[in-house]
Design an enzyme around this catalytic site. Sequence first.
Site, PDB file in Angstrom:
ATOM      1  N   CYS A  88       2.478  -7.291  -1.039  1.00 30.61           N
ATOM      2  CA  CYS A  88       1.076  -7.751  -1.062  1.00 30.61           C
ATOM      3  C   CYS A  88       0.106  -6.570  -1.075  1.00 30.61           C
ATOM      4  O   CYS A  88       0.347  -5.549  -0.435  1.00 30.61           O
ATOM      5  CB  CYS A  88       0.774  -8.605   0.171  1.00 30.61           C
ATOM      6  SG  CYS A  88       1.842 -10.051   0.296  1.00 30.61           S
ATOM      7  N   SER A  89      -1.008  -6.749  -1.763  1.00 38.85           N
ATOM      8  CA  SER A  89      -2.048  -5.727  -1.741  1.00 38.85           C
ATOM      9  C   SER A  89      -2.703  -5.712  -0.359  1.00 38.85           C
ATOM     10  O   SER A  89      -2.763  -6.733   0.309  1.00 38.85           O
ATOM     11  CB  SER A  89      -3.086  -6.010  -2.830  1.00 38.85           C
ATOM     12  OG  SER A  89      -3.624  -7.302  -2.677  1.00 38.85           O
ATOM     13  N   ILE A 128      -5.783  -4.737   2.646  1.00 35.61           N
ATOM     14  CA  ILE A 128      -7.235  -4.724   2.873  1.00 35.61           C
ATOM     15  C   ILE A 128      -7.700  -3.288   2.582  1.00 35.61           C
ATOM     16  O   ILE A 128      -7.060  -2.334   3.034  1.00 35.61           O
ATOM     17  CB  ILE A 128      -7.537  -5.073   4.359  1.00 35.61           C
ATOM     18  CG1 ILE A 128      -7.056  -6.479   4.689  1.00 35.61           C
ATOM     19  CG2 ILE A 128      -9.009  -4.868   4.692  1.00 35.61           C
ATOM     20  CD1 ILE A 128      -7.820  -7.597   4.032  1.00 35.61           C
ATOM     21  N   HIS A 182      -7.007  -2.455  -2.725  1.00 34.82           N
ATOM     22  CA  HIS A 182      -7.711  -3.563  -3.382  1.00 34.82           C
ATOM     23  C   HIS A 182      -9.040  -3.902  -2.686  1.00 34.82           C
ATOM     24  O   HIS A 182      -9.179  -4.930  -2.041  1.00 34.82           O
ATOM     25  CB  HIS A 182      -6.776  -4.791  -3.430  1.00 34.82           C
ATOM     26  CG  HIS A 182      -7.360  -5.977  -4.119  1.00 34.82           C
ATOM     27  ND1 HIS A 182      -8.263  -5.883  -5.155  1.00 34.82           N
ATOM     28  CD2 HIS A 182      -7.171  -7.312  -3.916  1.00 34.82           C
ATOM     29  CE1 HIS A 182      -8.596  -7.105  -5.555  1.00 34.82           C
ATOM     30  NE2 HIS A 182      -7.967  -7.986  -4.818  1.00 34.82           N
ATOM     31  N   CYS A 208     -12.453 -11.010  -7.100  1.00 30.37           N
ATOM     32  CA  CYS A 208     -11.675  -9.810  -7.404  1.00 30.37           C
ATOM     33  C   CYS A 208     -11.930  -9.312  -8.825  1.00 30.37           C
ATOM     34  O   CYS A 208     -11.546  -8.192  -9.157  1.00 30.37           O
ATOM     35  CB  CYS A 208     -10.191 -10.088  -7.227  1.00 30.37           C
ATOM     36  SG  CYS A 208      -9.803 -10.719  -5.584  1.00 30.37           S
TER      37      CYS A 208
END
Lengths: 390, 390
Positions: free
Chosen positions: B214-215, B217, B333, B91
């Site tokens: 949560c980030s 897909i 992300h 990341c």
Amino acid sequence: MKIRGENPVCIAGAGMTAFGRHEDRSLRNLFAEATSTALAHAGIGAGEIGMVVAANSMAGMLQSQESVRGQVMLAGTQFAGVPVVNVENACASSSSALQVASWALLADRVDWILVVGYEKLFNPDKALTFSALASASDVPEDKRVGSIFMDFYASRARHHMDAYGTTVEQMAAVSAKNRRHGALNPQAQFRDEVSVEDVLQSRVVADPLTLLMCSPISDGASAVVLTRGDRLAVNAPVVAVKGLGLNSGDNTGPEFKTIRRTAWQAYAQAGIEPTDIDIAEVHDATAIAEIEACEALGFCERGEGGGLAESGVTTLGGSLPVNASGGLCSRGHPVAATGIAQICELTWQLRGECGERQVNNAAIGVAENHGGLVGDDVAVAAVTVLERIQ
Amino acid sequence: MKIRGENPVCIAGAGMTAFGRHEDRSLRNLFAEATSTALAHAGIGAGEIGMVVAANSMAGMLQSQESVRGQVMLAGTQFAGVPVVNVENACASSSSALQVASWALLADRVDWILVVGYEKLFNPDKALTFSALASASDVPEDKRVGSIFMDFYASRARHHMDAYGTTVEQMAAVSAKNRRHGALNPQAQFRDEVSVEDVLQSRVVADPLTLLMCSPISDGASAVVLTRGDRLAVNAPVVAVKGLGLNSGDNTGPEFKTIRRTAWQAYAQAGIEPTDIDIAEVHDATAIAEIEACEALGFCERGEGGGLAESGVTTLGGSLPVNASGGLCSRGHPVAATGIAQICELTWQLRGECGERQVNNAAIGVAENHGGLVGDDVAVAAVTVLERIQ
């Protein structure tokens, strides 16, 4: 670029595993051996290393290890916490990593850097290995049939034969020479000599290239420790990185123009001419690639590489030994480990540490490393000039 | 490192695609859009670019494209022949690439460099996407069950709640704030606001983390053009790269110590303190990560990140807006594209080009980007300090 300055980037130590078929050893195990031998050669401890540039090309597809490959190699070792940059550039991955590390040194980012190339190509699923190799190209996945790279080199060989009268015997002479050199290298994958006749009689991989004209599938790792010259002892031999060329392919013609312009980029930076070079390691992924690389590097005129191979000039004992290590055909070719393996060989040669295969009084060495395929050209060309400065 | 010098590395232009689900677009297409918008923003042509540093993390496993990923993106474009270095650091791939590019500039290797982060995570085979994400860790392949990363953050969240009394409402406040910011960002994946209640009521991904904490897909690409300050016009705003920190994880404890030491490395280089910072982009892969990042970056004491999130300080209009872009939770992300997306946002903010989400008079911005998992720590932490110098 300030690389020719008073305080150049230098190779403090170099080490590698034997290249070969290491199915019983993990990628981590190979990485660790190359690293520890390079540190020992440099005479420093792991604690001195301020950064690691790690080069691997195919662990995503072959070992399901993407993204933080180098950190995974170092997890739980004395290198914990050291910044890691993972670099990938096909067969030129680790020579590209050498350039990144040199920039970091020239930018005063750190004092000691470790550069490691590591690759495990042998896989229980042989088709997966070929699939991973083919992924180093812009050929769409559904069109990757056979060996894209051997087909590429075979086409170059046919062109070279048509245009310049190059013969299969001349290509075989390259392979026989490199196997003769490799027989003197304890780290080479193949250590048995072969004759020109043996090369010609081995099976055809991609006409006119026979098996013994092609580099093998290999596992292995290679490493160098870099620092600035002022940190090295004054009473030991010092090998400096004097020129660095890096380019992507930009032509679809039959000549190795990308490699030529990359070589001249490195020569200009180093302030040398081809005639200044004492020893070379070139990327003989196949025998024809060595012939063309010698031309592109200016060791002979375009079209004369075949004659050069037969002349003895490039053999140990000749005036410009090429691939004293055995080259890719004999030392082996674990993709991302090859570039730094070339740098290891030149470092040892320039320091006079090569035993039976030592080239006398070599002061300037050049490494030519290329990889990948985009259009009808190599994707990456990297050329490094090293010079013993004391 | 000479980065604070008279002629610093500067961001000449920044551009990105919208982040989101782009199943109809190729990786090349996303790469090209980010690149052309960054060049247009810099006001230069492709012919000026002397090198490309390309960051991708998972195309090996997801697109069967290893080794020369960047060259394949550029094949047949105006960039043919330009040297390419492919960098991978999970990341934090593209913020690592920013560092590599900065070193190349500081080493006088080139005058103009393009840095691109690009990633396509949506895949017809959803299991393959999760498998690729899990490969950014040292967890053995046969032990990669569920979402390794969400489990990691969930464990951190539980620890933070136990140790400091952090509440799920505070974590939900982070998500609600970032969605509110993202609603003002045309390039964000999610542009609808959600309430704290919505966040708490969304399904549990890994207790106590809910889906909206949560980030997602994502697919997308981001790019910046770098040069030295003396090449930029004197009558336009100039954003300089004043500090760069990069480290690997070295502890298995519950604190973000790796991120803290990386931040202080960057601050020292930039000659700043946390109190000098006007705006921050942090790596909210989950809401707890923003809370902990704010602590590690010195925006509050350890354990006070939850309170900070509810205080309004980090909201647009507060004294230290965090993730004005929407952050990972709202902007999206696409792994290797995230680091440069943060740099894009800070560049636009420092130049005053952010329209509705503009932070007034921001002069110093910091980006915190982390990735991968080794042991019980992040594999990579990268911190960048940018400053408007005119």
